[in-house]
Scaffold this motif. Structure first.
Motif, PDB file in Angstrom:
ATOM      1  N   MET A  49     -40.272   9.539 -18.767  1.00 51.63           N
ATOM      2  CA  MET A  49     -40.359   9.188 -17.142  1.00 51.63           C
ATOM      3  C   MET A  49     -41.407   9.864 -16.403  1.00 51.63           C
ATOM      4  N   ASN A  50     -41.868  10.954 -16.828  1.00 52.97           N
ATOM      5  CA  ASN A  50     -43.104  11.462 -16.303  1.00 52.97           C
ATOM      6  C   ASN A  50     -44.147  10.857 -16.379  1.00 52.97           C
ATOM      7  N   LEU A  51     -44.482  10.168 -17.587  1.00 55.01           N
ATOM      8  CA  LEU A  51     -45.577   9.390 -17.792  1.00 55.01           C
ATOM      9  C   LEU A  51     -45.910   8.017 -16.975  1.00 55.01           C
ATOM     10  N   CYS A  52     -44.548   7.631 -17.202  1.00 54.31           N
ATOM     11  CA  CYS A  52     -44.626   6.510 -16.246  1.00 54.31           C
ATOM     12  C   CYS A  52     -44.723   6.549 -14.718  1.00 54.31           C
ATOM     13  N   THR A  53     -44.132   7.546 -14.187  1.00 53.56           N
ATOM     14  CA  THR A  53     -44.408   7.929 -12.809  1.00 53.56           C
ATOM     15  C   THR A  53     -45.752   8.173 -12.533  1.00 53.56           C
ATOM     16  N   ASN A  54     -46.560   9.002 -13.449  1.00 51.00           N
ATOM     17  CA  ASN A  54     -47.936   9.358 -13.144  1.00 51.00           C
ATOM     18  C   ASN A  54     -48.573   7.970 -13.394  1.00 51.00           C
ATOM     19  N   ALA A  55     -48.231   7.092 -14.102  1.00 55.00           N
ATOM     20  CA  ALA A  55     -49.134   5.780 -14.249  1.00 55.00           C
ATOM     21  C   ALA A  55     -48.807   4.960 -13.074  1.00 55.00           C
ATOM     22  N   ALA A  56     -47.658   4.936 -12.361  1.00 59.96           N
ATOM     23  CA  ALA A  56     -47.452   4.041 -11.234  1.00 59.96           C
ATOM     24  C   ALA A  56     -48.289   4.653 -10.255  1.00 59.96           C
ATOM     25  N   HIS A  57     -48.286   6.040  -9.980  1.00 53.78           N
ATOM     26  CA  HIS A  57     -49.322   6.744  -9.038  1.00 53.78           C
ATOM     27  C   HIS A  57     -50.616   6.323  -9.367  1.00 53.78           C
ATOM     28  N   ALA A  58     -51.218   6.404 -10.625  1.00 51.17           N
ATOM     29  CA  ALA A  58     -52.502   6.264 -10.826  1.00 51.17           C
ATOM     30  C   ALA A  58     -52.903   4.710 -10.574  1.00 51.17           C
ATOM     31  N   SER A  59     -51.824   3.894 -10.487  1.00 51.10           N
ATOM     32  CA  SER A  59     -52.275   2.231 -10.235  1.00 51.10           C
ATOM     33  C   SER A  59     -51.805   2.022  -8.899  1.00 51.10           C
ATOM     34  N   ARG A  60     -51.737   2.871  -7.955  1.00 52.61           N
ATOM     35  CA  ARG A  60     -51.281   2.619  -6.707  1.00 52.61           C
ATOM     36  C   ARG A  60     -49.988   1.915  -6.452  1.00 52.61           C
ATOM     37  N   ASP A  61     -49.166   1.996  -7.369  1.00 47.40           N
ATOM     38  CA  ASP A  61     -47.816   1.329  -7.348  1.00 47.40           C
ATOM     39  C   ASP A  61     -47.919  -0.121  -7.698  1.00 47.40           C
ATOM     40  N   LYS A  86     -37.295   2.435 -14.672  1.00 54.71           N
ATOM     41  CA  LYS A  86     -37.572   1.038 -13.666  1.00 54.71           C
ATOM     42  C   LYS A  86     -37.346   1.353 -12.091  1.00 54.71           C
ATOM     43  N   MET A  87     -36.139   2.311 -12.130  1.00 55.49           N
ATOM     44  CA  MET A  87     -35.678   2.458 -10.831  1.00 55.49           C
ATOM     45  C   MET A  87     -36.468   3.534 -10.117  1.00 55.49           C
ATOM     46  N   SER A  88     -37.406   4.411 -10.854  1.00 52.53           N
ATOM     47  CA  SER A  88     -38.221   5.538 -10.216  1.00 52.53           C
ATOM     48  C   SER A  88     -39.495   5.008  -9.825  1.00 52.53           C
ATOM     49  N   VAL A  89     -39.964   3.734 -10.123  1.00 59.97           N
ATOM     50  CA  VAL A  89     -41.195   3.045  -9.794  1.00 59.97           C
ATOM     51  C   VAL A  89     -40.975   1.954  -8.991  1.00 59.97           C
ATOM     52  N   PRO A  90     -41.961   1.475  -8.089  1.00 61.75           N
ATOM     53  CA  PRO A  90     -41.655   0.520  -7.090  1.00 61.75           C
ATOM     54  C   PRO A  90     -41.353  -0.701  -7.775  1.00 61.75           C
ATOM     55  N   ASP A  91     -41.085  -1.795  -7.116  1.00 62.79           N
ATOM     56  CA  ASP A  91     -40.634  -2.942  -7.653  1.00 62.79           C
ATOM     57  C   ASP A  91     -42.183  -4.001  -7.978  1.00 62.79           C
ATOM     58  N   THR A  92     -43.149  -3.404  -7.209  1.00 64.21           N
ATOM     59  CA  THR A  92     -44.416  -3.862  -7.439  1.00 64.21           C
ATOM     60  C   THR A  92     -45.015  -3.399  -8.934  1.00 64.21           C
ATOM     61  N   THR A 128     -36.716   5.176 -30.288  1.00 61.25           N
ATOM     62  CA  THR A 128     -36.521   3.682 -29.707  1.00 61.25           C
ATOM     63  C   THR A 128     -35.159   3.777 -28.987  1.00 61.25           C
ATOM     64  N   ASP A 129     -33.911   4.534 -29.480  1.00 66.35           N
ATOM     65  CA  ASP A 129     -32.885   4.274 -28.726  1.00 66.35           C
ATOM     66  C   ASP A 129     -32.806   5.253 -27.435  1.00 66.35           C
ATOM     67  N   ALA A 130     -33.718   6.338 -27.734  1.00 64.00           N
ATOM     68  CA  ALA A 130     -33.673   7.250 -26.291  1.00 64.00           C
ATOM     69  C   ALA A 130     -34.523   6.564 -25.371  1.00 64.00           C
ATOM     70  N   ILE A 131     -35.641   5.966 -25.631  1.00 63.87           N
ATOM     71  CA  ILE A 131     -36.474   5.202 -24.617  1.00 63.87           C
ATOM     72  C   ILE A 131     -35.711   3.934 -24.234  1.00 63.87           C
ATOM     73  N   ARG A 132     -35.087   3.509 -25.030  1.00 62.06           N
ATOM     74  CA  ARG A 132     -34.369   2.063 -24.641  1.00 62.06           C
ATOM     75  C   ARG A 132     -33.189   2.582 -23.417  1.00 62.06           C
ATOM     76  N   ASP A 133     -32.370   3.784 -23.763  1.00 62.07           N
ATOM     77  CA  ASP A 133     -31.575   4.128 -22.864  1.00 62.07           C
ATOM     78  C   ASP A 133     -32.262   4.509 -21.616  1.00 62.07           C
ATOM     79  N   ILE A 134     -33.368   5.143 -21.609  1.00 61.33           N
ATOM     80  CA  ILE A 134     -33.952   5.530 -20.116  1.00 61.33           C
ATOM     81  C   ILE A 134     -34.543   4.621 -19.322  1.00 61.33           C
ATOM     82  N   LEU A 135     -34.709   3.273 -19.960  1.00 65.39           N
ATOM     83  CA  LEU A 135     -35.514   2.347 -19.217  1.00 65.39           C
ATOM     84  C   LEU A 135     -35.190   1.970 -17.870  1.00 65.39           C
ATOM     85  N   PRO A 136     -33.732   1.727 -17.725  1.00 61.65           N
ATOM     86  CA  PRO A 136     -33.249   1.326 -16.393  1.00 61.65           C
ATOM     87  C   PRO A 136     -33.649   2.400 -15.349  1.00 61.65           C
ATOM     88  N   MET A 137     -33.333   3.840 -15.691  1.00 61.43           N
ATOM     89  CA  MET A 137     -33.823   4.925 -14.791  1.00 61.43           C
ATOM     90  C   MET A 137     -35.441   4.774 -14.424  1.00 61.43           C
TER      91      MET A 137
END
Length: 846
Positions: A586-598, A554-560, A543-552
């Motif tokens: 980070m990789n899974l969130c980026t792939n999810a954004a791409h699969a959802s058309r951002d 969110k920056m790696s995916v579009p605001d939408t 939980t600490d590791a994921i909470r620490d990476i959350l801001p980065m």
């Protein structure tokens, strides 16, 4: 093997000859027994003949009386009776020698006496025939003359004769009851008749002659009849019969005892023959069962051999064959973990309440086992349900059955067989066959697992080789590519700052800069993926590791596109590197954004889950235990079913037209596998995809994230020789591989004696000796052992929870607590061989 295979037929042949000999002996004794029985036909013939003597003699007496009374026309019946009596005596003389009695002399004497009596009777009959013929003739003539005188004589003659009717009455009385007085009276009247003037008449004269003849003959005939009636023939016949019956009774008594003895011997022989035949049939039945079992095992091996790596169908078919072989109406099979006792998987009649109770009881037995009963299922464990207290089972659920268990690698296979009706308790051979069946089944499952594991290891090795090739390639071109990208991005940004550029030019330059940033991200992934360093695994909070990476993130995916985080209240501690965990998310969130058309959101959740049975995942299997589950779920386009098995392969991508490289999920797989995790992917086209990552829970205190960013070099060896002694082969092999990976040359031994023999037979001096305290049954004196191998440094391995050594005895002794981490092992080896190596705070806490 050949001698053993030939022995059973030889035993069977010997028993067949034995049976034939015993059967012949039984028949011989039976024949002797029947031979000792007196002839029933001869006995009946003798008794019939003796009865015939009485009958014929009685007939003779009757016929004599009838002849005396004048009722017989002739004397043929008398002659026939005499002849029959003589024939009967002759027949008895022939039958007696064949009767088997042991007193023929007495029988001959009695038979001679009987024959003499018959001869006397014959003489009397002959005399009777003569006298009675005269008597009957005289009676007939006298009656005729008397009737003639009464009817034909003149009246004056009849008066002169003085009433012949009175004389006739007297004659009739004399004929029936002769007496001397009556005879004298009749004679007087006859004399008086003869003295009359009419006495000279022929008729009167003839009547007087025949009347006197009657008076003379009748007493003689009656005396002969009395002699015949008083004959000793019947008495002699009865005496002969009694003598014969006495002799026959004695013979029958002896023959009965003889028959009893011989018959008993024959019956005993027959019973023994029946026992031998039963034993042969039993051996044949056992051999048939063994052959059926071997055929069943061969069929099971064939099913597992051609069934691929999916053991469910092959295991289900094999269980059905075993149940049919042992006549079970229902069956169930469970695989239990040896360490935890939890159920990994079940097959057959799932949900059986009785079986669930037995499985739970067996799980408790596994968890409560001690050192003395550590292997109570080896080679197999058997228990008959009829011996158990069935009160806790529901009525009708179990009537009779068996429980069989055997070792299955790191698990135990538990087989339950239920019979529809109460059966006879299985004998030792049937239990042995049942044990062979489950051992063969366990061997098939174990081989199938080993093959699947080997296939997985080969695939991982191939994957690692691809990554190694990729790392080698990246190491050669990464810096040059980064320099080129730096120049491109620098000049592109400067071009964007020039105001004289047209809007179209600025658009083109912006695309160049965007592509450059994407290329730089790819290079960063390649450099991260190809870094050649030892993995440092320490406890950290997910939980600490994921909470620490959350801001980065969110920056790696579009605001939408939104990232929704759901973290559990548990500590969620695992062993690994938080940086790798952050890269995975980070990789899974980026792939999810791409699969959802951002557009949309991705849900990231962390929870602790407990699996009680072995669970099949999309990529591997999950053993029973407690895990930290990291879930990443989107609602995008999904992954096609045909592509799902290949998504973790390097360079495999479904987004090649949109700039996909196929490295993101490959990096995810590598990081998850490095932390002993498992991945389960569920995806539906146009619905979404869910990644479930399972990491084993660690109950050690988590280390702060800041301690993971100060990496240092792990000390490595340069081929130094290390002797390793460990009783358990698998643990010894694991320790040797770790030592070899750290740059040392290990030599393994199973016993302390093997170490001493190696030192004695080799001139080479090792640089370090590592000994596990499990080599000794009781705690040794570590100081004495160290002095024995001096001056070579010695390190002892001990289990912190189970060791019985007094800590004060370990002063000045190098000890490693099991399980040994790679960093502790590397540091200890370096300190013992090269001297002290500085340790970080993170390593000290391990």
């Amino acid at each position: 093997m050949e001698a053993n295979s030939k022995r059973p037929p030889r035993r069977r042949a010997i028993e067949l000859w034995r049976i034939l000999i015993l059967v012949a002996g039984a028949f011989s004794f039976a024949i002797f027994a029947f031979g000792r029985v007196p002839s029933r036909e001869t006995h009946e013939a003798i008794l019939t003949s003796l009865r015939a003597v009485d009958i014929n003699h009685a007939s003779l007496q009757r016929d004599v009386l009838q002849a005396r009374a004048g009722l017989l026309k002739n004397y043929d019946p008398l002659v026939a009776s005499i002849k029959t009596l003589h024939a009967t005596v002759t027949k008895l003389g022939e039958l007696f020698p064949d009767s088997g009695v042991e007193s023929p002399a007495n029988l001959s004497d009695e038979l001679s006496r009987l024959s003499s009596s018959i001869d006397r009777d014959e003489d009397l009959v002959e005399q009777f025939k003569t006298d009675n013929a005269l008597l009957q003739n005289s009676l007939s003539i006298a009656n005729q003359m008397l009737s003639k005188l009464h009817t034909e004589a003149p009246q004056e003659v009849e008066k002169g004769l003085d009433a012949p009717n009175d004389l006739g009455n007297l004659m009739m009385r004399f004929a029936t009851q002769p007496s001397s007085a009556l005879g004298q009276t009749i004679r007087s009247q006859l004399d008086a008749m003869q003295s009359t003037p009419y006495g000279d008449m022929p008729d009167v004269k003839s009547y007087i002659v025949h009347a006197k003849l009657i008076l003379d003959t009748l007493p003689s005939v009656d005396s002969i009849i009395e002699a015949i009636q008083a004959s000793q023939t019947s008495d002699d016949a009865r005496r002969l019969q009694q003598v014969y019956l006495d002799a026959y009774g004695e013979l029958s008594n002896r023959s009965s005892w003889s028959r009893l003895l011989l018959g008993s011997i024959a019956m005993l022989l027959c019973a023994y023959v029946a026992f031998l035949i039963y034993r042969l049939r039993l051996q044949t039945h056992k051999l048939t069962q063994q052959l059926d079992l071997e055929a069943c095992i061969a069929e099971m091996r064939k099913k597992f051999e051609f069934g691929g790596y999916d053991s469910t169908a092959a295991l289900t078919d094999s269980l059905a064959m075993i149940a049919h072989l042992f006549d079970a109406s229902r069956y169930a099979f469970a695989i239990l973990n040896i360490e935890s006792g939890l159920t990994e998987s079940t097959y057959g009649a799932r949900g059986m309440l009785g079986f669930d109770t037995l499985r739970e009881a067996f799980s408790i037995k596994i968890k409560d086992r001690d050192e003395t009963s550590d292997a109570f299922w080896r080679p197999f464990f058997y228990e008959n349900l009829q011996q158990r207290d069935l009160g806790h089972f529901p009525e009708g659920s179990l009537s009779a059955g068996s429980i069989v268990a055997t070792e299955l690698g790191n698990s135990v296979g538990l087989l339950f067989l239920e019979h529809a009706e109460i059966r006879k308790r299985p004998d030792r051979d049937e239990v042995r066959l049942l044990g062979q069946a489950i051992i063969a089944l366990a061997q098939c499952v174990r081989e199938q697992r080993e093959n699947a594991e080997r296939e997985t290891l080969e695939a991982r090795l191939e994957h690692a080789q691809r990554l190694e090739a990729l790392g080698t390639l990246a190491g050669g071109i990464a810096h040059e590519f980064n320099n080129a990208l730096g120049a491109i991005l620098g000049y592109g940004e400067m071009a964007l700052q020039l105001r004289k550029n047209s809007a179209k030019t600025r658009e083109y330059v912006q695309e160049m800069v965007t592509s450059g940033h994407r290329a730089k991200f790819i290079i960063d992934q390649i450099l991260t993926f190809s870094r050649k360093r030892d993995r440092v695994s320490q406890p950290f909070s997910v939980t600490d590791a994921i909470r620490d990476i959350l801001p980065m993130a969110k920056m790696s995916v579009p605001d939408t596109f939104n990232i929704v985080l759901s973290l559990g209240e548990e500590a969620s501690t695992v062993l690994g590197n938080p940086i790798e965990m952050q890269q995975v998310v980070m990789n899974l969130c980026t792939n999810a954004a791409h699969a959802s058309r951002d557009v949309g959101e991705v849900n990231v959740a962390v929870n602790e889950v407990t699996k009680e049975v072995r669970t099949t995942l999309s990529h591997g299997e999950l053993a029973p235990g407690t895990y930290v589950a990291v879930s990443v779920e989107d609602h995008g386009s999904g992954i096609p079913e045909s592509a799902l098995p290949h998504i973790f392969e390097p360079f495999f991508t479904t987004k090649s037209k949109r700039g996909g490289t196929g490295l993101g999920l490959a990096a995810v797989h590598g990081h998850v596998a490095g932390m002993n995790g498992k991945i389960d992917v569920r995806s539906h086209v146009n619905i979404g995809t869910r990644f479930d990552l399972y990491f084993p829970v660690s109950y050690r205190k988590p280390i702060p994230l800041a301690d993971f960013f100060n990496e240092r070099t792990v000390p490595l060896g340069t081929g130094q020789l290390v002797l390793v002694a460990q009783r358990d082969g698998s643990l010894r092999l694991l320790l040797e591989e770790k030592i070899a990976a750290l740059g040392y040359e290990p030599v393994g031994f199973q016993t302390i004696g093997g170490v001493k023999n190696w030192l004695k037979d080799n001139n080479q001096v090792p640089d370090l000796i590592m000994l596990d305290l499990d080599l000794w049954n009781t705690a040794p004196d570590c100081r004495s052992v160290k002095a024995e191998f001096s001056p070579t440094p010695t390190v002892f391995l001990t289990d912190h929870e189970t060791t019985t050594i007094d800590p004060r005895m370990l002063k000045g002794i190098s000890v490693l607590r099991k399980p040994v981490s790679s960093i502790n092992l590397a540091t200890t080896l370096s300190n013992m061989v090269h001297g002290p190596f500085p340790m970080s705070d993170t390593e000290r806490s391990a």
